[in-house]
Every structure is written in C-alpha cells, then in structure tokens.
Design an enzyme around this catalytic site. Structure first.
Site, mmCIF file in Angstrom:
data_model
loop_
_atom_site.group_PDB
_atom_site.id
_atom_site.type_symbol
_atom_site.label_atom_id
_atom_site.label_comp_id
_atom_site.label_asym_id
_atom_site.label_seq_id
_atom_site.Cartn_x
_atom_site.Cartn_y
_atom_site.Cartn_z
ATOM 1 N N ASP A 137 0.746 -1.259 0.000
ATOM 2 C CA ASP A 137 0.000 0.000 0.000
ATOM 3 C C ASP A 137 0.782 1.319 0.000
ATOM 4 O O ASP A 137 0.199 2.370 -0.139
ATOM 5 C CB ASP A 137 -1.023 0.028 1.141
ATOM 6 C CG ASP A 137 -0.353 -0.050 2.510
ATOM 7 O OD1 ASP A 137 0.831 0.252 2.617
ATOM 8 O OD2 ASP A 137 -1.041 -0.418 3.471
ATOM 9 N N CYS A 191 -22.600 -5.704 -1.493
ATOM 10 C CA CYS A 191 -23.101 -4.955 -0.335
ATOM 11 C C CYS A 191 -24.629 -4.837 -0.330
ATOM 12 O O CYS A 191 -25.245 -4.779 0.742
ATOM 13 C CB CYS A 191 -22.482 -3.557 -0.282
ATOM 14 S SG CYS A 191 -20.759 -3.527 0.229
ATOM 15 N N CYS A 194 -27.122 -2.995 2.394
ATOM 16 C CA CYS A 194 -26.507 -2.935 3.730
ATOM 17 C C CYS A 194 -25.710 -1.639 3.911
ATOM 18 O O CYS A 194 -24.936 -1.247 3.034
ATOM 19 C CB CYS A 194 -25.591 -4.136 3.934
ATOM 20 S SG CYS A 194 -24.763 -4.149 5.538
ATOM 21 N N CYS A 197 -21.645 -0.459 7.913
ATOM 22 C CA CYS A 197 -20.351 0.208 8.097
ATOM 23 C C CYS A 197 -20.522 1.725 8.130
ATOM 24 O O CYS A 197 -19.840 2.421 8.894
ATOM 25 C CB CYS A 197 -19.362 -0.204 7.010
ATOM 26 S SG CYS A 197 -19.863 0.178 5.315
ATOM 27 N N CYS A 201 -19.698 3.814 11.602
ATOM 28 C CA CYS A 201 -18.507 4.674 11.695
ATOM 29 C C CYS A 201 -18.777 5.820 12.656
ATOM 30 O O CYS A 201 -19.680 6.628 12.427
ATOM 31 C CB CYS A 201 -18.144 5.217 10.311
ATOM 32 S SG CYS A 201 -16.716 6.336 10.359
ATOM 33 N N CYS A 217 -11.367 9.643 9.320
ATOM 34 C CA CYS A 217 -11.245 8.253 9.764
ATOM 35 C C CYS A 217 -10.409 8.192 11.039
ATOM 36 O O CYS A 217 -9.329 8.787 11.117
ATOM 37 C CB CYS A 217 -10.586 7.426 8.660
ATOM 38 S SG CYS A 217 -10.316 5.705 9.117
ATOM 39 N N CYS A 246 -15.587 -0.402 11.143
ATOM 40 C CA CYS A 246 -16.314 -0.674 9.889
ATOM 41 C C CYS A 246 -16.124 -2.109 9.426
ATOM 42 O O CYS A 246 -16.902 -2.615 8.617
ATOM 43 C CB CYS A 246 -15.929 0.318 8.792
ATOM 44 S SG CYS A 246 -14.247 0.133 8.175
#
Length: 383
Positions: A137, A191, A194, A197, A201, A217, A246
């Site tokens: 990443d 998803c 839904c 998450c 959050c 975040c 989440c």
C-alpha cells in the site's frame, strides 16, 4: 509480446499456495480510468489523508511507473482477528488496543517476502525476459482497485476489499509485470442495501459509495503527530492505533478468524498494552517492543498521545500522577497539551491543588496549541 500460456499461470497459482499466499488473481494492466475523476475530486475537497502516493496520474496509469506493463498479479494474505491468549484483566490496570491490521510483524515485510519468493519462481519458470514491480500500500497503485479487477473480491461501502473466504481481514499486494496473463473475472459488488459500516462509523468518515473522507477516519487520526482535534478524542475510546469498527460490523466478517501465518500472531501484551507505562517508555524500549509492528511506523509520540487520550476516556484517576509528570517534564508540546486536557477530564472540580498546578504550568507554557489545552482544562476544573 506474445501471450503467456495458461500453464504458467496455473503453475504460479500452485506455487503461491505453497508459499502461503491465501488468494491470488490476475488483472490486465490497463489504466484505471474509472478512478481518475473520483481521485481528483477527493483531492480537490481535501478528503485524502496525505499518506497516499501524491501523483494521481501515476496511480491511474501503470505505464507511467513501469515499462510495457501487461498484467498485474494481485495477492491477499488473511490475518487473525482474535487473540488466542487475552491479557489478564487486573482491576485498575487500563489497557489500550492496537487495531488488528497492526498485529504481529509489519504486513509490508510479510507481503514483500511472499512476493519476492513468487517473483523468483516466475523468473525460473518463464521462457522469456521478465520484469516486475512489486508493491504494498505504500506504492503507486490502489491495492483494492487492483484486487477487485483481479477477481479477489469486491470493494465494499467502507472502501475495503471484501473476499468471499476471509471477509475484509486481508492484506493486499500486487506485482506489475511485462508478462501477459489471461485476466480473471471481477467479482460483482455484494453490499446490496446494507449500510452497517456507514452507520457504524463513529466519525461519519464513509461517504456511502466506497469512498471516504480519510481525514475523518479514526485510523488516520490515531496516526497523526499533532494535537488530535477535540471531536475525535472521546470517539477514539481506548484504541491507540487504527480502527476496526467498519470491519467489525460488516456481515461478511462475521466469525472470520484465520491463523495461517505465524508471523501475524499478536503478542497480547504488545497489542493490548498497559497504558500508563507507555507514557514513560524510552525510544529504545519502544523500538525493541513495538518496532516490528506496522503500528510503530510513526514513532512513539502518536502512540503516547493516544494512550493519554485513552486514559482520559477511561477516567482513570490513578493516571493523574503520571499525567502531571508529563506536563512538568515532557519536552513535547503535544504530550504536555494532551496531558493537560486529560487531567481536565479526569480530575475532580474541587481539587484546588491540581488547578494550581495547571495554572503554574500554563504560565510556563510557550506553545500556543498547548496553552489552549491548559486554558480549557483549567476552565473546566474551575467551573
């Protein structure tokens, strides 16, 4: 370049399983055109964290970072979500928590080692000159976009890759290569309606379509080095690095807990450390104890600041002497200021001795941000 036979692809898949890669997929190296406008918009409105690769074009166009890219190999490693030995709970001893993605050895090192072994194997097996560019990443490409294109899973509303087998509890890496492989089929989004998450959050960081305001975040907030904005401190709870919320509320993650990689296993006393000792830990001890973890990459200051906030959230009165020591002795304004705020949260309003201590420390304080923290704590305790 002529297309590489599927037999090589099949041999690579088999080898990936032998070296402990839990999922592997193959994608084209075509530009990720569909992401360009979204990334530019995110940057424009200030939703990027600043930890991402800064050049958007290089994140979109593999040919800008690699000569003649033909394919991208995407890999996933599943990580554990539960400790086998939870630290003993002792009354009055408060612990912090590192998010699961920071358990065990730094995942960047684990993924790079697996990819290096896979690359070495491909070089031996390929019948032509092969070039590679592996990344985790911190590289240019967007891991989840590559993984989705390679058929490993779909990108959920929380922006994470969700796999059928392991949920979103996976680390991702990718290898750009000049070899051409048959691409795997992307997985359709699962998803549906839904929104767990999004509603789960605590800081409203998720935008609802897989994008987020990264600066909101809690995972980002725990990794900053300055004063944490007031609105995030109580929402941080006692998590001193990262955020799992989440993922914890996602139905695809229910019951997911895999222990495939010994080096990912958490040391319970390190991933759930006692908070007060963290405030006086030396640089050497911090590196020896936490240096192998991904959560140590920003150094000890953010962890110590977060430990102070966690103690405040616990309302731990036994921490007051250590917090007062931080105010009196610590050379870092962020630690002094955060400690003053914590004292304001924990101390009793009738404690004149602590108020006098804060007033005296405030008069000596030269940092403007820390001064504001002292003022607010003094005002709260004198109210």
């Amino acid at each position: 370049m002529s297309g590489t036979s599927l037999s090589l692809k099949e041999r690579i898949i088999a080898e990936s399983q032998r070296i402990g890669i839990n999922k592997i997929g193959f994608a084209s190296a075509e530009p990720f055109i569909e992401l360009e406008e979204k990334l530019e918009k995110q940057q424009e409105v200030g939703h990027h964290s600043g930890f991402e690769h800064p050049n958007i074009k290089e994140r979109i166009y593999p040919e800008l970072i690699f000569d003649q890219p033909c394919s991208i190999i995407s890999i996933a490693l599943a990580y554990p979500t539960k400790m086998t030995n939870v630290p003993e709970r002792v009354k009055g001893q408060r612990r912090g928590q590192f998010a699961r993605a920071s358990w065990g050895t730094d995942y960047h090192d684990i993924l790079r080692e697996k990819m290096d072994r896979l690359i070495a194997y491909i070089k031996e097996e390929a019948q032509e000159e092969v070039t590679f560019k592996p990344m985790v990443d911190t590289g240019e490409l967007i891991d989840v976009a590559v993984a989705q294109r390679a058929g490993l899973g779909f990108i959920g509303k929380n922006g994470l890759l969700i796999t059928e087998e392991f949920g979103s509890y996976v680390y991702l890496g990718e290898i750009i290569t000049n070899l051409a492989f048959a691409a795997d089929e992307p997985v359709p989004n699962g998803c549906g309606d839904c929104t767990r998450c999004i509603t789960g959050c605590p800081t409203d960081a998720l935008l609802g379509d897989g994008r987020m305001n990264a600066k909101r975040c809690l995972s980002f907030q725990t990794q900053t080095k300055g004063m944490m904005p007031l609105e995030y401190r109580k929402k941080m709870g006692h998590i001193i690095y990262g955020c799992d919320i989440c993922q914890m509320v996602c139905p695809y993650n229910k019951g997911k807990d895999f222990h495939f990689h010994e080096e990912m296993e958490p040391i319970p006393e390190d991933v759930a450390p006692l908070l007060q000792p963290l405030l006086s830990i030396s640089n050497k001890e911090f590196k020896q104890r936490f240096g192998v973890m991904a959560g140590s990459w920003r150094g000890k200051k953010p962890i110590q600041r977060n430990a102070i906030i966690a103690l405040a959230n616990y309302r731990d009165k036994t921490a007051l002497p250590e917090l007062l020591r931080c105010i009196a002795e610590d050379p870092r304004p962020v630690i002094r200021g955060t400690a003053a705020w914590a004292v304001g949260q924990i101390a009793s309003q009738e404690d004149d001795e602590i108020v006098s201590f804060l007033i005296e420390a405030f008069q000596k304080e030269s940092d403007e941000e820390a001064q504001l923290e002292f003022q607010q704590a003094i005002t709260k305790l004198k109210a």
